[in-house]
Write an enzyme that holds these catalytic residues in place. Structure first.
Site, PDB file in Angstrom:
ATOM      1  CG  ASN A   1      -0.237  -0.079   2.518  1.00 37.82           C
ATOM      2  OD1 ASN A   1       0.493   0.840   2.865  1.00 37.82           O
ATOM      3  ND2 ASN A   1      -0.406  -1.173   3.245  1.00 37.82           N
TER       4      ASN A   1
ATOM      5  CE  LYS B   1       7.888 -13.213 -13.651  1.00 36.67           C
ATOM      6  NZ  LYS B   1       8.501 -12.917 -14.925  1.00 36.67           N
TER       7      LYS B   1
ATOM      8  N   PRO C   1      -3.902 -11.483  10.558  1.00 33.21           N
ATOM      9  CG  PRO C   1      -1.964 -11.867  11.787  1.00 33.21           C
ATOM     10  CD  PRO C   1      -2.564 -12.062  10.426  1.00 33.21           C
ATOM     11  CG  ASP C   2      -7.020  -5.984  13.769  1.00 31.62           C
ATOM     12  OD1 ASP C   2      -6.141  -5.343  14.380  1.00 31.62           O
ATOM     13  OD2 ASP C   2      -8.011  -5.440  13.237  1.00 31.62           O
ATOM     14  CB  ILE C   3      -1.029  -6.440  14.788  1.00 30.89           C
ATOM     15  CG1 ILE C   3      -0.634  -7.310  13.587  1.00 30.89           C
ATOM     16  CG2 ILE C   3       0.082  -6.419  15.826  1.00 30.89           C
ATOM     17  CD1 ILE C   3       0.450  -6.722  12.718  1.00 30.89           C
TER      18      ILE C   3
ATOM     19  CG  PHE D   1      -2.590   5.790  13.244  1.00 33.63           C
ATOM     20  CD1 PHE D   1      -1.869   5.622  14.421  1.00 33.63           C
ATOM     21  CD2 PHE D   1      -2.386   6.944  12.501  1.00 33.63           C
ATOM     22  CE1 PHE D   1      -0.972   6.580  14.844  1.00 33.63           C
ATOM     23  CE2 PHE D   1      -1.494   7.919  12.917  1.00 33.63           C
ATOM     24  CZ  PHE D   1      -0.783   7.738  14.098  1.00 33.63           C
TER      25      PHE D   1
ATOM     26  CE  LYS E   1     -10.990   1.105  10.865  1.00 36.21           C
ATOM     27  NZ  LYS E   1     -10.241   1.693   9.741  1.00 36.21           N
TER      28      LYS E   1
ATOM     29  CE  LYS F   1      -8.999  -2.311  13.562  1.00 31.85           C
ATOM     30  NZ  LYS F   1      -7.878  -2.789  12.768  1.00 31.85           N
TER      31      LYS F   1
HETATM   32  N1  CTP Z   1      -4.088  -2.881  12.093  1.00 29.77           N
HETATM   33  C1  CTP Z   1      -3.379  -3.945  12.604  1.00 29.77           C
HETATM   34  N2  CTP Z   1      -3.426  -5.154  11.989  1.00 29.77           N
HETATM   35  C2  CTP Z   1      -4.167  -5.326  10.866  1.00 29.77           C
HETATM   36  C3  CTP Z   1      -4.902  -4.244  10.325  1.00 29.77           C
HETATM   37  C4  CTP Z   1      -4.831  -3.025  10.972  1.00 29.77           C
HETATM   38  O1  CTP Z   1      -2.699  -3.790  13.622  1.00 29.77           O
HETATM   39  N3  CTP Z   1      -4.188  -6.513  10.278  1.00 29.77           N
HETATM   40  C5  CTP Z   1      -4.085  -1.607  12.827  1.00 29.77           C
HETATM   41  C6  CTP Z   1      -3.418  -0.452  12.102  1.00 29.77           C
HETATM   42  O2  CTP Z   1      -2.049  -0.354  12.438  1.00 29.77           O
HETATM   43  C7  CTP Z   1      -4.205   0.740  12.640  1.00 29.77           C
HETATM   44  C8  CTP Z   1      -5.589   0.155  12.887  1.00 29.77           C
HETATM   45  O3  CTP Z   1      -5.412  -1.243  12.994  1.00 29.77           O
HETATM   46  O4  CTP Z   1      -3.726   1.168  13.887  1.00 29.77           O
HETATM   47  C9  CTP Z   1      -6.609   0.449  11.837  1.00 29.77           C
HETATM   48  O5  CTP Z   1      -6.147   0.194  10.564  1.00 29.77           O
HETATM   49  P1  CTP Z   1      -7.090   0.468   9.308  1.00 29.77           P
HETATM   50  O6  CTP Z   1      -6.382   0.023   8.086  1.00 29.77           O
HETATM   51  O7  CTP Z   1      -7.636   1.851   9.364  1.00 29.77           O
HETATM   52  O8  CTP Z   1      -8.296  -0.465   9.667  1.00 29.77           O
HETATM   53  P2  CTP Z   1      -8.666  -1.898   9.234  1.00 29.77           P
HETATM   54  O9  CTP Z   1      -8.651  -2.789  10.415  1.00 29.77           O
HETATM   55  O10 CTP Z   1      -7.866  -2.315   8.082  1.00 29.77           O
HETATM   56  O11 CTP Z   1     -10.201  -1.684   8.853  1.00 29.77           O
HETATM   57  P3  CTP Z   1     -10.853  -1.271   7.434  1.00 29.77           P
HETATM   58  O12 CTP Z   1      -9.880  -1.665   6.373  1.00 29.77           O
HETATM   59  O13 CTP Z   1     -12.099  -2.050   7.436  1.00 29.77           O
HETATM   60  O14 CTP Z   1     -11.084   0.212   7.516  1.00 29.77           O
END
Ligand code: CTP
Length: 397
Positions: free
Chosen positions: A208, A286, A303-305, A323, A337, A341
């Site tokens: 990204n 590849k 995983p959502d850290i 964030f 959010k 979270k």
């Molecule tokens: N984050 C994380 N692990 C992930 C995704 C997000 O730790 N797999 C954390 C980011 O570092 C940030 C927060 O979650 O602090 C929100 O990230 P954001 O991209 O805005 O949210 P998403 O969880 O990706 O939600 P969405 O894409 O549905 O807006």
């Protein structure tokens, strides 16, 4: 910032020793006093005369010069400083430190000291990457020794890679951070930053537009307030700040492992733009164009850290800051959010294409806490970072 600080500078043997002459000058310009120690190998690269002339002090070289204790004994020499700096630190000097050898003045001082020690390694890339050096580095980390660098680049030996000593001003920044006496002194803070790269095959990945600029600025600002900062960063465009512990990662899963390994911390700031999805089955070779049509890529959720750390039963930091990168209904989405979270604060920003925020130098944020949403003016990312670091310091007292 370094006025009246006393630095004991150990100059090891390596071509980078010439940069230590400039380091002495930079430190003295900032008001520090520098007591130099030159190893036998160091003296092959720079002369004792230039070192002592720049330091404005006697250069110490020989253990047995000190043993009559008439002038200053090695115990006193090792403890009379606010910080011991080893620059350049050779592979040999690091090995001696890790093993506790004391067979010359430098290693004896390092063993006898009870003062914090900052090491700026400089060596050939193969030596830096050798398992023995990695083991020594891990031992020194566990002993609480601080590191700055090495940097990646062309080396005097003609090779390329990590092993170059940090530049004098980077070492100065690390020294300032190590000596910082701010409200976060004694606090350990974790910062995640940058994008993640999720591999598709050996040459392609999903990424990204995050540059890592905001996370880097936050880590620097926390360190300037005296925090010990662990900086877990994906492949960012901007270099990591000096004076913090840098843990480079590529993928979300690696970021999670690095974050969990860094706990416990007092506060954690999740500024990384973590990829929500990875490719379920990364191709080992590849992927080729075929007449069979477009490739079918299957995704798996990462995983959502942030959510994991915020919801942890064990080792949850007392302050968890997330964030929210949003393009629509910024405050409403970010507020939801924060709840979802389980974090304490959310720094919400509008990353729509027209704002120039992602990859830019400014940020326009709303801080969402228990007390509601607080709009901040549009500020440079380092000002946002300084303000956030102050708020974190206020919340941790
Ligand atoms: N984050 C994380 N692990 C992930 C995704 C997000 O730790 N797999 C954390 C980011 O570092 C940030 C927060 O979650 O602090 C929100 O990230 P954001 O991209 O805005 O949210 P998403 O969880 O990706 O939600 P969405 O894409 O549905 O807006």
């Amino acid at each position: 910032m370094l006025a009246s600080k006393r630095i004991l500078l150990i100059v090891g043997g390596g071509i980078a020793a010439f940069k230590s002459l400039d380091l002495i000058r930079r430190l003295r310009e900032r008001g520090a006093s520098v007591t130099p120690v030159l190893t036998r190998a160091g003296a092959e690269f720079v002369t004792p005369l230039s070192v002592s002339a720049l330091a404005g002090q006697k250069v110490y070289q020989d253990l047995f010069d000190l043993t009559d204790e008439a002038e200053m004994g090695h115990i006193e020499l090792s403890r009379s400083a606010d910080l011991v700096v080893v620059a350049p630190a050779t592979a040999d000097l690091m090995a001696k430190m890790a093993q506790g050898h004391a067979d010359d003045l430098a290693s004896t001082l390092l063993l006898a000291t009870d003062t914090p020690v900052l090491v700026a390694p400089a060596m050939n890339v193969r030596m830096w990457e050798h398992r023995a050096t990695r083991r020594n580095r891990a031992t020194l980390d566990a002993d609480g020794i601080m590191f700055v660098g090495p940097n990646e680049g062309d080396m005097a030996c003609g090779e390329y890679g990590p092993g170059r000593m940090s530049e004098p001003l980077e070492i100065v920044a690390a020294i300032e951070a190590a000596l910082a006496d701010g409200p976060l002194k004694g606090r350990r803070v974790l910062v995640t930053s940058g994008p993640t790269h999720e591999p598709i095959d050996p040459v392609r990945y999903i990424a990204n537009r995050s540059s890592g600029a905001q996370g880097t600025a936050i880590a620097r600002a926390l360190s300037a307030l005296g925090a010990e900062v662990v900086f877990v960063t994906g492949p960012a465009d901007v270099p990591p700040p000096a004076g913090v512990e840098v843990v480079p990662v590529q993928t979300a899963q690696q970021m999670l492992e690095a974050v969990e390994a860094a706990l416990p911390v007092d506060a954690a700031v999740f500024a990384a733009a973590v990829a929500d999805w990875r490719v379920a089955k990364e191709s080992a070779s590849k992927m080729k164009k075929t007449s069979g049509g477009l490739p079918q890529i299957e995704f798996a959720e990462n995983p959502d850290i942030l959510a994991r750390v915020a919801g942890a039963k064990k080792n949850r930091p007392s302050l968890v800051v997330g964030f929210a990168a949003e393009t629509d209904d910024v405050v409403a989405n970010a507020t939801a959010k924060r709840k979802r979270k389980g974090c304490d604060w959310i720094v919400a920003n509008d990353v729509s294409a027209g704002t120039g925020i992602m990859g830019g130098t400014e940020n326009d944020i709303t801080l969402i806490t228990d007390d509601g949403a607080e709009d901040w003016p549009r500020l440079a990312k380092d000002q946002v970072a300084a303000r956030l670091a102050e708020r974190i310091a206020g919340a941790l007292v």
